[in-house]
Design a protein around this motif. Structure first.
Motif, PDB file in Angstrom:
ATOM      1  N   UNK A  13      10.113   2.452   8.926  1.00 35.68           N
ATOM      2  CA  UNK A  13      10.451   2.727  10.321  1.00 35.68           C
ATOM      3  C   UNK A  13      11.702   1.968  10.759  1.00 35.68           C
ATOM      4  N   UNK A  14      11.777   0.692  10.411  1.00 34.63           N
ATOM      5  CA  UNK A  14      12.946  -0.091  10.816  1.00 34.63           C
ATOM      6  C   UNK A  14      14.201   0.358  10.067  1.00 34.63           C
ATOM      7  N   UNK A  15      14.077   0.743   8.810  1.00 31.50           N
ATOM      8  CA  UNK A  15      15.226   1.239   8.047  1.00 31.50           C
ATOM      9  C   UNK A  15      15.752   2.545   8.646  1.00 31.50           C
ATOM     10  N   UNK A  16      14.852   3.487   8.909  1.00 28.10           N
ATOM     11  CA  UNK A  16      15.272   4.756   9.523  1.00 28.10           C
ATOM     12  C   UNK A  16      15.897   4.514  10.898  1.00 28.10           C
ATOM     13  N   UNK A  17      15.319   3.625  11.646  1.00 29.56           N
ATOM     14  CA  UNK A  17      15.857   3.300  12.964  1.00 29.56           C
ATOM     15  C   UNK A  17      17.257   2.708  12.853  1.00 29.56           C
ATOM     16  N   UNK A  18      17.449   1.814  11.897  1.00 34.07           N
ATOM     17  CA  UNK A  18      18.770   1.208  11.711  1.00 34.07           C
ATOM     18  C   UNK A  18      19.811   2.260  11.335  1.00 34.07           C
ATOM     19  N   UNK A  19      19.434   3.184  10.477  1.00 42.16           N
ATOM     20  CA  UNK A  19      20.363   4.248  10.066  1.00 42.16           C
ATOM     21  C   UNK A  19      20.722   5.136  11.257  1.00 42.16           C
ATOM     22  N   UNK A  20      19.722   5.565  12.002  1.00 45.19           N
ATOM     23  CA  UNK A  20      19.965   6.424  13.168  1.00 45.19           C
ATOM     24  C   UNK A  20      20.811   5.694  14.209  1.00 45.19           C
ATOM     25  N   UNK A  21      20.495   4.425  14.447  1.00 48.72           N
ATOM     26  CA  UNK A  21      21.252   3.650  15.433  1.00 48.72           C
ATOM     27  C   UNK A  21      22.694   3.492  14.997  1.00 48.72           C
ATOM     28  N   UNK A  22      22.923   3.233  13.711  1.00 52.83           N
ATOM     29  CA  UNK A  22      24.300   3.119  13.231  1.00 52.83           C
ATOM     30  C   UNK A  22      25.047   4.443  13.417  1.00 52.83           C
ATOM     31  N   UNK A  23      24.414   5.561  13.101  1.00 52.86           N
ATOM     32  CA  UNK A  23      25.060   6.866  13.282  1.00 52.86           C
ATOM     33  C   UNK A  23      25.389   7.111  14.755  1.00 52.86           C
ATOM     34  N   UNK A  24      24.499   6.705  15.643  1.00 56.32           N
ATOM     35  CA  UNK A  24      24.712   6.822  17.083  1.00 56.32           C
ATOM     36  C   UNK A  24      25.940   6.013  17.512  1.00 56.32           C
ATOM     37  N   UNK A  25      25.988   4.774  17.090  1.00 56.62           N
ATOM     38  CA  UNK A  25      27.114   3.898  17.441  1.00 56.62           C
ATOM     39  C   UNK A  25      28.403   4.440  16.833  1.00 56.62           C
ATOM     40  N   UNK A  26      28.334   4.873  15.591  1.00 64.65           N
ATOM     41  CA  UNK A  26      29.527   5.371  14.911  1.00 64.65           C
ATOM     42  C   UNK A  26      30.060   6.648  15.546  1.00 64.65           C
ATOM     43  N   UNK A  27      29.192   7.463  16.129  1.00 66.86           N
ATOM     44  CA  UNK A  27      29.618   8.728  16.742  1.00 66.86           C
ATOM     45  C   UNK A  27      30.255   8.530  18.109  1.00 66.86           C
ATOM     46  N   UNK A  28      30.045   7.373  18.711  1.00 68.77           N
ATOM     47  CA  UNK A  28      30.511   7.161  20.086  1.00 68.77           C
ATOM     48  C   UNK A  28      31.939   6.622  20.128  1.00 68.77           C
ATOM     49  N   UNK A  29      32.824   7.296  20.851  1.00 69.06           N
ATOM     50  CA  UNK A  29      34.211   6.833  20.932  1.00 69.06           C
ATOM     51  C   UNK A  29      34.408   5.621  21.850  1.00 69.06           C
ATOM     52  N   UNK A  30      33.357   5.188  22.530  1.00 66.88           N
ATOM     53  CA  UNK A  30      33.486   4.001  23.383  1.00 66.88           C
ATOM     54  C   UNK A  30      33.684   2.736  22.561  1.00 66.88           C
ATOM     55  N   UNK A  31      33.249   2.776  21.314  1.00 66.76           N
ATOM     56  CA  UNK A  31      33.479   1.650  20.412  1.00 66.76           C
ATOM     57  C   UNK A  31      34.870   1.809  19.812  1.00 66.76           C
ATOM     58  N   UNK A  73       7.856   1.953  17.554  1.00 67.82           N
ATOM     59  CA  UNK A  73       8.525   1.900  18.863  1.00 67.82           C
ATOM     60  C   UNK A  73      10.040   1.935  18.679  1.00 67.82           C
ATOM     61  N   UNK A  74      10.529   1.138  17.759  1.00 71.70           N
ATOM     62  CA  UNK A  74      11.966   1.082  17.492  1.00 71.70           C
ATOM     63  C   UNK A  74      12.486   2.445  17.012  1.00 71.70           C
ATOM     64  N   UNK A  75      11.759   3.054  16.085  1.00 72.77           N
ATOM     65  CA  UNK A  75      12.190   4.350  15.570  1.00 72.77           C
ATOM     66  C   UNK A  75      12.137   5.433  16.650  1.00 72.77           C
ATOM     67  N   UNK A  76      11.132   5.390  17.505  1.00 66.19           N
ATOM     68  CA  UNK A  76      11.054   6.373  18.597  1.00 66.19           C
ATOM     69  C   UNK A  76      12.283   6.269  19.497  1.00 66.19           C
ATOM     70  N   UNK A  77      12.684   5.031  19.813  1.00 59.89           N
ATOM     71  CA  UNK A  77      13.887   4.846  20.620  1.00 59.89           C
ATOM     72  C   UNK A  77      15.121   5.386  19.917  1.00 59.89           C
ATOM     73  N   UNK A  78      15.192   5.191  18.621  1.00 60.02           N
ATOM     74  CA  UNK A  78      16.346   5.694  17.864  1.00 60.02           C
ATOM     75  C   UNK A  78      16.352   7.213  17.783  1.00 60.02           C
ATOM     76  N   UNK A  79      15.183   7.820  17.658  1.00 57.15           N
ATOM     77  CA  UNK A  79      15.100   9.288  17.592  1.00 57.15           C
ATOM     78  C   UNK A  79      15.641   9.912  18.874  1.00 57.15           C
TER      79      UNK A  79
END
Length: 152
Positions: A13-31, A73-79
């Motif tokens: 769950x934490x690994x999948x969440x970390x991957x999804x969160x990284x993809x989210x951050x990487x997709x955002x041009x605000x960074x 919980x963490x993975x649900x937030x990432x989903x």
């Protein structure tokens, strides 16, 4: 569920969440830089790391079930972040409003699920308060250090 299954699922769950969160951050041009993206994801991960450590050291026989459940919980937030990630990745939308609402929805969902997890585990509400403090610190760091929205 036995401890080995709880450990396995917590890692998953934490690994999948970390991957999804990284993809989210990487997709955002605000960074604007890789350094900013790494800092942001490290801040997000640190609040979960503190909860994992607290659960591991203070919960005895309940620790692995608790850690697995906060992984959910963490993975649900990432989903919840996936629609923005996919749409921004396709170049269809990458604005700050969609980004912000995605984050807000993820945080609200995680707050509710974390609270339910605390109740289900029979833990004192100070566990929930501790996580809220970690969350508040993480949000403050995101707004001050990562995005410089708030200046002291």
């Amino acid at each position: 569920m036995n401890n080995s299954k709880s450990i396995y699922f917590a890692i998953l769950y934490f690994l999948l969440s970390a991957i999804i969160t990284w993809l989210f951050v990487d997709a955002c041009p605000l960074y604007t830089s890789l350094q900013q993206k790494l800092l942001s994801t490290c801040i997000a991960g640190a609040k979960w790391g503190l909860q994992i450590a607290a659960g591991y050291f203070f919960l005895g026989t309940k620790k692995w079930e608790f850690i697995k459940n906060i992984g959910i919980v963490c993975m649900a937030g990432s989903i919840v972040l996936l629609p923005y990630t996919i749409i921004a990745g396709l170049g269809k939308e990458n604005g700050s409003i969609f980004f912000t609402y995605s984050l807000l929805l993820a945080v609200v969902l995680m707050i509710g699920l974390y609270f339910l997890n605390i109740l289900r585990a029979g833990l004192p509400l100070k566990w929930f308060g501790g996580w809220l403090i970690c969350l508040a610190i993480a949000i403050t760091l995101q707004l001050t250090v990562v995005f410089s929205v708030i200046k002291f």
